[in-house]
Structure formats: C-alpha cells, structure tokens
Design a protein around this motif. Sequence first.
Motif, PDB file in Angstrom:
ATOM      1  N   LYS A  60      44.114  47.620  49.475  1.00 17.66           N
ATOM      2  CA  LYS A  60      42.833  47.059  49.019  1.00 17.66           C
ATOM      3  C   LYS A  60      42.297  46.056  50.034  1.00 17.66           C
ATOM      4  CE  LYS A  60      43.442  47.631  44.017  1.00 17.66           C
ATOM      5  NZ  LYS A  60      43.489  46.931  42.712  1.00 17.66           N
ATOM      6  N   GLN A  61      43.192  45.302  50.652  1.00 15.23           N
ATOM      7  CA  GLN A  61      42.778  44.353  51.678  1.00 15.23           C
ATOM      8  C   GLN A  61      42.107  45.070  52.840  1.00 15.23           C
ATOM      9  OE1 GLN A  61      45.956  42.756  53.968  1.00 15.23           O
ATOM     10  NE2 GLN A  61      44.779  41.061  54.798  1.00 15.23           N
ATOM     11  N   ILE A  62      42.695  46.164  53.317  1.00 13.60           N
ATOM     12  CA  ILE A  62      42.122  46.925  54.434  1.00 13.60           C
ATOM     13  C   ILE A  62      40.761  47.499  54.040  1.00 13.60           C
ATOM     14  CG2 ILE A  62      42.428  48.928  55.921  1.00 13.60           C
ATOM     15  CD1 ILE A  62      44.217  46.591  56.631  1.00 13.60           C
ATOM     16  N   LYS A  63      40.668  48.058  52.818  1.00 11.41           N
ATOM     17  CA  LYS A  63      39.396  48.623  52.355  1.00 11.41           C
ATOM     18  C   LYS A  63      38.323  47.545  52.276  1.00 11.41           C
ATOM     19  CE  LYS A  63      41.249  52.539  49.723  1.00 11.41           C
ATOM     20  NZ  LYS A  63      41.370  53.161  48.389  1.00 11.41           N
ATOM     21  N   SER A  64      38.700  46.358  51.811  1.00  9.24           N
ATOM     22  CA  SER A  64      37.737  45.265  51.719  1.00  9.24           C
ATOM     23  C   SER A  64      37.268  44.837  53.102  1.00  9.24           C
ATOM     24  CB  SER A  64      38.367  44.080  50.984  1.00  9.24           C
ATOM     25  OG  SER A  64      37.477  42.981  50.943  1.00  9.24           O
ATOM     26  N   GLN A  65      38.187  44.787  54.058  1.00 12.22           N
ATOM     27  CA  GLN A  65      37.803  44.434  55.420  1.00 12.22           C
ATOM     28  C   GLN A  65      36.869  45.468  56.030  1.00 12.22           C
ATOM     29  OE1 GLN A  65      41.697  44.029  57.143  1.00 12.22           O
ATOM     30  NE2 GLN A  65      41.768  41.817  56.827  1.00 12.22           N
ATOM     31  N   LYS A 101      30.278  45.687  46.272  1.00 11.01           N
ATOM     32  CA  LYS A 101      31.670  45.580  45.805  1.00 11.01           C
ATOM     33  C   LYS A 101      32.613  45.199  46.952  1.00 11.01           C
ATOM     34  CE  LYS A 101      31.037  48.923  42.065  1.00 11.01           C
ATOM     35  NZ  LYS A 101      31.489  50.188  41.451  1.00 11.01           N
ATOM     36  N   ALA A 102      32.205  44.197  47.719  1.00 14.53           N
ATOM     37  CA  ALA A 102      33.023  43.663  48.811  1.00 14.53           C
ATOM     38  C   ALA A 102      33.414  42.228  48.474  1.00 14.53           C
ATOM     39  CB  ALA A 102      32.262  43.707  50.131  1.00 14.53           C
ATOM     40  N   ASN A 103      34.622  41.848  48.821  1.00 17.72           N
ATOM     41  CA  ASN A 103      35.121  40.508  48.516  1.00 17.72           C
ATOM     42  C   ASN A 103      35.625  39.862  49.799  1.00 17.72           C
ATOM     43  OD1 ASN A 103      36.239  38.191  47.527  1.00 17.72           O
ATOM     44  ND2 ASN A 103      37.561  39.182  46.019  1.00 17.72           N
ATOM     45  N   PRO A 104      34.953  38.801  50.292  1.00 18.87           N
ATOM     46  CA  PRO A 104      35.392  38.167  51.540  1.00 18.87           C
ATOM     47  C   PRO A 104      36.752  37.489  51.438  1.00 18.87           C
ATOM     48  CG  PRO A 104      33.633  36.903  50.513  1.00 18.87           C
ATOM     49  CD  PRO A 104      33.739  38.182  49.743  1.00 18.87           C
ATOM     50  N   LEU A 105      37.202  37.181  50.224  1.00 17.96           N
ATOM     51  CA  LEU A 105      38.494  36.521  50.035  1.00 17.96           C
ATOM     52  C   LEU A 105      39.654  37.500  49.925  1.00 17.96           C
ATOM     53  CD1 LEU A 105      37.478  33.755  47.456  1.00 17.96           C
ATOM     54  CD2 LEU A 105      37.668  33.550  49.937  1.00 17.96           C
ATOM     55  N   MET A 106      39.351  38.800  49.892  1.00 19.12           N
ATOM     56  CA  MET A 106      40.412  39.793  49.733  1.00 19.12           C
ATOM     57  C   MET A 106      41.362  39.792  50.940  1.00 19.12           C
ATOM     58  SD  MET A 106      41.833  42.103  47.870  1.00 19.12           S
ATOM     59  CE  MET A 106      40.623  42.487  46.602  1.00 19.12           C
ATOM     60  N   PHE A 112      48.329  34.992  49.599  1.00 23.40           N
ATOM     61  CA  PHE A 112      48.374  34.145  48.403  1.00 23.40           C
ATOM     62  C   PHE A 112      49.396  34.659  47.388  1.00 23.40           C
ATOM     63  CE2 PHE A 112      43.743  32.863  49.286  1.00 23.40           C
ATOM     64  CZ  PHE A 112      44.164  31.759  50.011  1.00 23.40           C
ATOM     65  N   LEU A 113      49.503  35.990  47.261  1.00 18.90           N
ATOM     66  CA  LEU A 113      50.449  36.557  46.302  1.00 18.90           C
ATOM     67  C   LEU A 113      51.898  36.341  46.735  1.00 18.90           C
ATOM     68  CD1 LEU A 113      48.714  39.932  45.320  1.00 18.90           C
ATOM     69  CD2 LEU A 113      48.833  37.815  44.000  1.00 18.90           C
ATOM     70  N   GLN A 217      38.755  33.406  59.012  1.00 17.37           N
ATOM     71  CA  GLN A 217      39.431  33.943  60.189  1.00 17.37           C
ATOM     72  C   GLN A 217      39.982  32.819  61.072  1.00 17.37           C
ATOM     73  OE1 GLN A 217      36.248  36.442  61.748  1.00 17.37           O
ATOM     74  NE2 GLN A 217      37.410  38.276  61.240  1.00 17.37           N
ATOM     75  N   ARG A 218      39.189  31.756  61.264  1.00  9.60           N
ATOM     76  CA  ARG A 218      39.647  30.639  62.090  1.00  9.60           C
ATOM     77  C   ARG A 218      40.817  29.907  61.436  1.00  9.60           C
ATOM     78  NH1 ARG A 218      36.572  29.497  66.370  1.00  9.60           N
ATOM     79  NH2 ARG A 218      34.445  30.304  66.463  1.00  9.60           N
ATOM     80  N   LEU A 219      40.761  29.805  60.101  1.00  8.63           N
ATOM     81  CA  LEU A 219      41.862  29.161  59.378  1.00  8.63           C
ATOM     82  C   LEU A 219      43.146  29.958  59.552  1.00  8.63           C
ATOM     83  CD1 LEU A 219      42.957  27.079  57.328  1.00  8.63           C
ATOM     84  CD2 LEU A 219      42.186  28.617  55.511  1.00  8.63           C
ATOM     85  N   MET A 220      43.040  31.290  59.430  1.00 13.10           N
ATOM     86  CA  MET A 220      44.220  32.139  59.571  1.00 13.10           C
ATOM     87  C   MET A 220      44.751  32.122  60.999  1.00 13.10           C
ATOM     88  SD  MET A 220      44.761  33.617  56.564  1.00 13.10           S
ATOM     89  CE  MET A 220      45.623  35.131  56.868  1.00 13.10           C
ATOM     90  N   LEU A 221      43.851  32.061  61.986  1.00 12.46           N
ATOM     91  CA  LEU A 221      44.264  32.181  63.382  1.00 12.46           C
ATOM     92  C   LEU A 221      44.823  30.874  63.933  1.00 12.46           C
ATOM     93  CD1 LEU A 221      44.372  34.049  65.859  1.00 12.46           C
ATOM     94  CD2 LEU A 221      42.080  33.254  66.449  1.00 12.46           C
ATOM     95  N   TYR A 222      44.173  29.740  63.599  1.00 14.05           N
ATOM     96  CA  TYR A 222      44.576  28.468  64.190  1.00 14.05           C
ATOM     97  C   TYR A 222      45.159  27.472  63.181  1.00 14.05           C
ATOM     98  CZ  TYR A 222      41.536  30.224  67.927  1.00 14.05           C
ATOM     99  OH  TYR A 222      40.969  31.003  68.889  1.00 14.05           O
TER     100      TYR A 222
END
Length: 330
Positions: A60-65, A101-106, A112-113, A217-222
Amino acid sequence: MFSLDWIYYAISWILLTWHSAWDAIGVPVGAVIGTNFAWILSIVFLVVTVRVILFPVFVKQIKSQRAMQALQPKVKELQEKHKGDRETLQKEMMELYKKEKANPLMGCLPMFLQIPVFLGLFHVLRRLDPDKQNKTLYGWTVDQFQSASQAKLFTAPIAGKFGSTADELASLGANGTTVKIIAGVLVLVMIATTYLTSRQMILKTGWAEDPQQRMIQRLMLYGIPASLLISGAIFPIGVIIYWVTNNLFTLGQQQWVLRKFPPPVTAKKAVAPAATRNPVQPAKSGGLFGRGKAAPPAPVKAAAPKVAGPKPGAKPVNNPKKSRPAKRQG
C-alpha cells in the motif's frame, strides 16, 4: 492507563519460538567467537516475522507513492494558482488527495507500525538483568532468562548499550570498553543504513512537489539518522541489531520493488520525440568514451562546375582553335 504488556508478550513469544527452533536445528547456544548465534538469529528473524506480517502495508505504501507521483503535475498547477495563499493551497491539495485517494502520510506508515515492536524489544532486552527477581515475566522460563541474559555478540552482551553504567556492566559481567566499541560500530552502521534506505527511494522517485511531502522526505533522509547519533547510546545492542537488520531488509525489498515496478516517467524525465531531436550529432573524440572536444566536421569537396550543353536545334559551334589550319614552316 493503557498497558503495553500484550506487545511484550508477543515479542517474547516470537523470540523464544525462534530460539527454540534454532536450538532444535543445532545452532550453537553457547558462545562461539564470543557470540551466541541462536539468540542473534532470533532477533534477526524477529525482523523477518514482522516484515512478512507488514508486507501488505508495504505494498500500500508503494501504491500511495505512485499515486503521489502521478499527482505532481496537478499539485504544481495548484501551487502556481494559489501562490502566496498557503491556506487555500493546503485546502485544495487536501481535496485533491481525497478525490484521487492518495495519502501523503502513507510513506511513513510501515515505520510507524514498527514502533511498537521496537519499543517492545527495547523493554524486553532491558529486563535481561541477572539481578532481576521476577525472571518468568512475559512467558520466559528461568533457564531461558538466564540464557538470554548471558547472550553476547563478540563478547558484548545483547542487553548492554553504549551508555551502560558501571553497575549495569557489572551485573552483566561485561567489559565496558568492549561494549562501547561494539555498540559504537553498530550505531554508525544503523545511522548509515537508515540514511541509505531513504536515499534509495528518493533517488528513484525524486523530490516531491508538495511541500508537506517534501518535508516528510527531508525528515526521513536527514532528521531520523541525525537523531540516532544521540539516541543510539541508550539502545541495547540487541535493539541495534534489530534496527540494522530491518534496514538491510528494507534496502533489498525496495530494490526489488523499484526494479519490478519502476516509478512512472514524469514530464521532466520524458524523452523528446524523434521529430524534435537533431538526427545528426557531432562525433566526439578524445578516447574510448568520447570525453574530448567535438571533432571538426569532415571537409566538403567543392562540386565541379557544370558545363552547359548546346540547346536543342542549335547549330554546333566550331572551336576556332581546332578549326584554324596549322602554319607551314619554311
């Protein structure tokens, strides 16, 4: 107050099940080269178990991206349309995401899980102290507790951490210098692999046009790798092994998905049609890969001037030089 005991029981059950499996197979339970491989493999396959359970969420994450990438042109149009009106822009983008039906937080959902699993393992390993009175908590037997509390990675206890106090090291029977070296190296590997997992995805999909998505993206990367430089000192070695294994699993999984389902080509990456391309490119010189200057074009030979022939019906013109008789000598 909300109790997390169910998480501690679940983590303990998975660890003990895998440890029993490795013990039955014949993996050494005692230390070999200072390492109890049965317990190390139990932590590694805790990662495998969790990732198999979360695989549908990863899909689901890949589909959302992919959906977010497809919406980038529309997002850019909204940014141009509502430039300077941040409130209206955010409202319009939320409506667009809801409609498509797109979720930027996906993109952050799998991480998180896994936080409850991380916290559960952190809590379980922290209580692997031989001085603890209750050794049968969360379904452990006394023998299992004693075995896990003595489990080591290159002579460093898996319950030890870079910031362990002298009393904690004494209760674990560990050498402080060894624990700091093993934990420090693992923390650096954890930071590097955390950075690489985010960088791998961004290199393939590109930076998002949506400011909110770009901030994530910046939070995840740095942000997350930088925070691990400090917080890694309080993580038990077993928890760092879990984190590094999870990162390596993610790198492999993302590489497979990105190869099998490549991201859509955006307008910036689109190839120009054949009609607009210059069919003739100057040849390059300067070695095997043509890194030198452009070779000069081949010289064009001048065409010979055409001699006009006689017009149809015209009388032939005699060449005076040929028709003139030669002079007699004498």
